[in-house]
Design a protein around this motif. Structure first.
Motif, PDB file in Angstrom:
ATOM      1  N   ALA A  92      -4.679  -3.540  -5.492  1.00 57.52           N
ATOM      2  CA  ALA A  92      -4.061  -4.554  -4.633  1.00 57.52           C
ATOM      3  C   ALA A  92      -5.023  -5.006  -3.548  1.00 57.52           C
ATOM      4  O   ALA A  92      -5.903  -4.253  -3.123  1.00 57.52           O
ATOM      5  CB  ALA A  92      -2.792  -4.003  -3.987  1.00 57.52           C
ATOM      6  N   THR A  93      -4.850  -6.236  -3.123  1.00 59.72           N
ATOM      7  CA  THR A  93      -5.405  -6.687  -1.853  1.00 59.72           C
ATOM      8  C   THR A  93      -4.324  -6.418  -0.814  1.00 59.72           C
ATOM      9  O   THR A  93      -3.175  -6.834  -0.996  1.00 59.72           O
ATOM     10  CB  THR A  93      -5.734  -8.190  -1.888  1.00 59.72           C
ATOM     11  OG1 THR A  93      -6.714  -8.437  -2.907  1.00 59.72           O
ATOM     12  CG2 THR A  93      -6.283  -8.653  -0.547  1.00 59.72           C
ATOM     13  N   PRO A  94      -4.644  -5.687   0.263  1.00 56.83           N
ATOM     14  CA  PRO A  94      -3.600  -5.235   1.186  1.00 56.83           C
ATOM     15  C   PRO A  94      -2.930  -6.369   1.954  1.00 56.83           C
ATOM     16  O   PRO A  94      -3.461  -7.477   2.054  1.00 56.83           O
ATOM     17  CB  PRO A  94      -4.356  -4.301   2.140  1.00 56.83           C
ATOM     18  CG  PRO A  94      -5.772  -4.779   2.086  1.00 56.83           C
ATOM     19  CD  PRO A  94      -5.983  -5.244   0.680  1.00 56.83           C
ATOM     20  N   GLN A  95      -1.770  -6.062   2.481  1.00 57.76           N
ATOM     21  CA  GLN A  95      -1.019  -7.043   3.260  1.00 57.76           C
ATOM     22  C   GLN A  95      -1.873  -7.565   4.411  1.00 57.76           C
ATOM     23  O   GLN A  95      -2.552  -6.817   5.097  1.00 57.76           O
ATOM     24  CB  GLN A  95       0.256  -6.405   3.815  1.00 57.76           C
ATOM     25  CG  GLN A  95       1.247  -7.402   4.383  1.00 57.76           C
ATOM     26  CD  GLN A  95       2.617  -6.781   4.562  1.00 57.76           C
ATOM     27  OE1 GLN A  95       2.745  -5.644   5.005  1.00 57.76           O
ATOM     28  NE2 GLN A  95       3.654  -7.517   4.204  1.00 57.76           N
ATOM     29  N   ASP A 119      -2.414  -4.614 -11.610  1.00 58.77           N
ATOM     30  CA  ASP A 119      -2.872  -5.481 -10.523  1.00 58.77           C
ATOM     31  C   ASP A 119      -1.659  -6.090  -9.823  1.00 58.77           C
ATOM     32  O   ASP A 119      -0.923  -6.885 -10.410  1.00 58.77           O
ATOM     33  CB  ASP A 119      -3.770  -6.580 -11.099  1.00 58.77           C
ATOM     34  CG  ASP A 119      -4.433  -7.425 -10.026  1.00 58.77           C
ATOM     35  OD1 ASP A 119      -3.974  -7.398  -8.863  1.00 58.77           O
ATOM     36  OD2 ASP A 119      -5.404  -8.129 -10.350  1.00 58.77           O
ATOM     37  N   LEU A 120      -1.472  -5.741  -8.562  1.00 58.72           N
ATOM     38  CA  LEU A 120      -0.303  -6.208  -7.813  1.00 58.72           C
ATOM     39  C   LEU A 120      -0.552  -7.517  -7.071  1.00 58.72           C
ATOM     40  O   LEU A 120       0.365  -8.047  -6.448  1.00 58.72           O
ATOM     41  CB  LEU A 120       0.142  -5.129  -6.817  1.00 58.72           C
ATOM     42  CG  LEU A 120       0.514  -3.770  -7.420  1.00 58.72           C
ATOM     43  CD1 LEU A 120       1.018  -2.830  -6.330  1.00 58.72           C
ATOM     44  CD2 LEU A 120       1.557  -3.926  -8.512  1.00 58.72           C
ATOM     45  N   GLY A 121      -1.792  -8.018  -7.112  1.00 57.02           N
ATOM     46  CA  GLY A 121      -2.074  -9.291  -6.470  1.00 57.02           C
ATOM     47  C   GLY A 121      -2.576  -9.144  -5.046  1.00 57.02           C
ATOM     48  O   GLY A 121      -3.195  -8.138  -4.688  1.00 57.02           O
ATOM     49  N   VAL A 122      -2.293 -10.155  -4.224  1.00 56.54           N
ATOM     50  CA  VAL A 122      -2.810 -10.196  -2.853  1.00 56.54           C
ATOM     51  C   VAL A 122      -1.669 -10.092  -1.843  1.00 56.54           C
ATOM     52  O   VAL A 122      -0.506 -10.285  -2.181  1.00 56.54           O
ATOM     53  CB  VAL A 122      -3.604 -11.500  -2.603  1.00 56.54           C
ATOM     54  CG1 VAL A 122      -4.761 -11.615  -3.580  1.00 56.54           C
ATOM     55  CG2 VAL A 122      -2.707 -12.729  -2.705  1.00 56.54           C
ATOM     56  N   MET A 154      -3.993  -1.106   5.205  1.00 60.71           N
ATOM     57  CA  MET A 154      -4.442  -0.049   4.298  1.00 60.71           C
ATOM     58  C   MET A 154      -4.118   1.322   4.869  1.00 60.71           C
ATOM     59  O   MET A 154      -3.619   2.207   4.157  1.00 60.71           O
ATOM     60  CB  MET A 154      -5.950  -0.167   4.040  1.00 60.71           C
ATOM     61  CG  MET A 154      -6.344  -1.316   3.150  1.00 60.71           C
ATOM     62  SD  MET A 154      -8.055  -1.201   2.535  1.00 60.71           S
ATOM     63  CE  MET A 154      -8.988  -1.436   4.056  1.00 60.71           C
ATOM     64  N   LYS A 155      -4.403   1.502   6.146  1.00 59.34           N
ATOM     65  CA  LYS A 155      -4.144   2.790   6.799  1.00 59.34           C
ATOM     66  C   LYS A 155      -2.657   3.138   6.738  1.00 59.34           C
ATOM     67  O   LYS A 155      -2.279   4.269   6.390  1.00 59.34           O
ATOM     68  CB  LYS A 155      -4.610   2.732   8.254  1.00 59.34           C
ATOM     69  CG  LYS A 155      -4.443   4.032   9.039  1.00 59.34           C
ATOM     70  CD  LYS A 155      -4.939   3.852  10.465  1.00 59.34           C
ATOM     71  CE  LYS A 155      -4.764   5.117  11.282  1.00 59.34           C
ATOM     72  NZ  LYS A 155      -5.660   6.197  10.822  1.00 59.34           N
ATOM     73  N   ASN A 156      -1.814   2.167   7.044  1.00 58.16           N
ATOM     74  CA  ASN A 156      -0.369   2.405   7.031  1.00 58.16           C
ATOM     75  C   ASN A 156       0.141   2.710   5.624  1.00 58.16           C
ATOM     76  O   ASN A 156       1.031   3.549   5.437  1.00 58.16           O
ATOM     77  CB  ASN A 156       0.368   1.195   7.602  1.00 58.16           C
ATOM     78  CG  ASN A 156       0.128   1.020   9.092  1.00 58.16           C
ATOM     79  OD1 ASN A 156      -0.239   1.964   9.787  1.00 58.16           O
ATOM     80  ND2 ASN A 156       0.323  -0.196   9.588  1.00 58.16           N
TER      81      ASN A 156
END
Length: 209
Positions: A92-95, A119-122, A154-156
């Motif tokens: 994934a590309t993170p939120q 692949d979850l996307g962006v 990413m950390k969260n």
């Protein structure tokens, strides 16, 4: 046949690039060679963007051409429908980040090396990632990030995976031009790299290959 591909990509000559790629495919060229030439062109584009010679519009156009290259080459890399997967990856590309070219490149290469990639996307939320991890029970979660503002996401997400007890048999990998070993430590990931083959090598080693 591929000698001008990188430069044509830099010059945003889409028709010339795709013609060269299709001719290379017809001539049974190694699909990895095609991808590497495309990556070389994108590297030059990135340098020109950083120096101000190229603007965002040119960066986006070149990225789209590269995506078109991947679309042509990917079926060649994944032609063996009966192969056994070496491992599972949630990507994934993170939120907070909507860039996907790095994610797409690494996803294709992981597939080519025998991994099942989800692949979850962006701009993907931690809730969606946790849901997918619970569903498919992957060996790896990979993040591709091009914005420092997405580090917190990413950390969260990694913290949430730990709270859910999902990190026991799971490795977390991060990549993208803005990431570093310091980023890895900050978000509590297991591995960081901006090189595709380093990522493949880490996964293979983790799987005992």
């Amino acid at each position: 046949m591929l000698s001008n591909l990188a430069q044509d990509l830099v010059e945003l000559k889409k028709d010339e690039v795709l013609t060269a790629v299709n001719k290379a495919v017809e001539a049974n060229a190694d699909p990895m060679d095609i991808i590497q030439e495309g990556q070389r062109g994108m590297g030059i584009v990135g340098e020109k963007f950083e120096t101000g010679e190229f603007f965002l519009a040119q960066l986006m156009l070149s990225a789209q051409i590269f995506q078109d290259i991947i679309a042509i080459v990917e079926p060649l890399l994944l032609s063996d429908e009966n192969r056994e997967f070496m491992g599972k990856v949630v990507f994934a590309t993170p939120q907070g980040d909507i860039h996907d070219i790095g994610k797409n490149i690494v996803s294709v290469m992981l597939k080519a090396h025998g991994y099942e990639v989800h692949d979850l996307g962006v701009d993907v939320s931690k809730e969606k990632i946790i849901e997918k991890v619970k569903e498919v029970k992957p060996d790896f979660v990979c993040f591709s990030c091009l914005l420092t503002t997405a580090f917190e996401s990413m950390k969260n997400t990694i913290n949430a995976l730990e709270v859910e007890g999902l990190l026991k048999d799971l490795k977390v990998l991060i990549g993208g031009g803005v990431t570093s070993e310091q980023t890895r430590d900050y978000v509590n990931a297991d591995f960081q790299s901006i090189e595709v083959m380093d990522t493949i090598g880490y996964c293979n080693k983790a799987m005992g290959v």
